[in-house]
Design a protein around this motif. Structure first.
Motif, PDB file in Angstrom:
ATOM      1  N   GLU A   1       0.812  -1.207   0.000  1.00 36.01           N
ATOM      2  CA  GLU A   1       0.000   0.000   0.000  1.00 36.01           C
ATOM      3  C   GLU A   1       0.853   1.268   0.000  1.00 36.01           C
TER       4      GLU A   1
ATOM      5  N   GLU B   1      -2.379   7.179   4.288  1.00 30.86           N
ATOM      6  CA  GLU B   1      -1.918   8.285   3.452  1.00 30.86           C
ATOM      7  C   GLU B   1      -1.818   9.545   4.297  1.00 30.86           C
TER       8      GLU B   1
ATOM      9  N   ARG C   1      -1.831  -0.862   9.025  1.00 32.26           N
ATOM     10  CA  ARG C   1      -1.910  -0.594   7.591  1.00 32.26           C
ATOM     11  C   ARG C   1      -1.349   0.799   7.317  1.00 32.26           C
ATOM     12  N   TYR C   2      -0.940   1.018   6.066  1.00 31.53           N
ATOM     13  CA  TYR C   2      -0.403   2.323   5.668  1.00 31.53           C
ATOM     14  C   TYR C   2      -1.538   3.344   5.601  1.00 31.53           C
TER      15      TYR C   2
END
Length: 125
Positions: A2, A121, A118-119
């Motif tokens: 990701e 943004e 999780r990545y």
């Protein structure tokens, strides 16, 4: 996968090469192991930083830099919401910015691998 600049090939290489990410105390230690940190020629309390050391895993380093170059190329052509990258590109050449972004990506990979998150943004300022 990701993270921008990390594709399936690099992701599988990272997972295959780094068996235990918790063996590295910090993300900088992982980046140093890959060879993406500045060479230090410090003496007498004066810090002197040079280019990257190139003493780590050559394949991972090359793949991280290639992925970062793709992100930089996309940012130059289409713009980006990452103020850090925009400011860096204003000061440095695209290839130097790509190596700095590869270093940052390696640190993000370490953080994601150790925490299991999780990545996310980055938010535009």
């Amino acid at each position: 996968m990701e993270i921008p600049g990390v594709g399936p090939l690099l992701a599988s290489a990272l997972v295959g090469t780094i068996a235990d990410p918790k063996a590295f105390r910090t993300g900088r230690n992982l980046a140093a192991w890959i060879g993406l940190v500045p060479r230090q020629n410090s003496s007498g309390g004066k810090e002197r930083l040079g280019g990257i050391t190139k003493q780590g895993d050559r394949y991972l380093r090359q793949m991280l830099v290639v992925g970062a170059l793709a992100v930089v190329r996309y940012a130059v052509r289409n713009g980006t919401r990452r103020p850090w990258l925009v400011q860096l590109l204003a000061r440095r050449t695209p290839k130097v910015a790509a190596v700095a972004l590869a270093n940052k990506t390696a640190r993000m990979v370490w953080a994601i691998m150790t925490t299991g998150e999780r990545y996310r943004e980055p938010l535009a300022a």
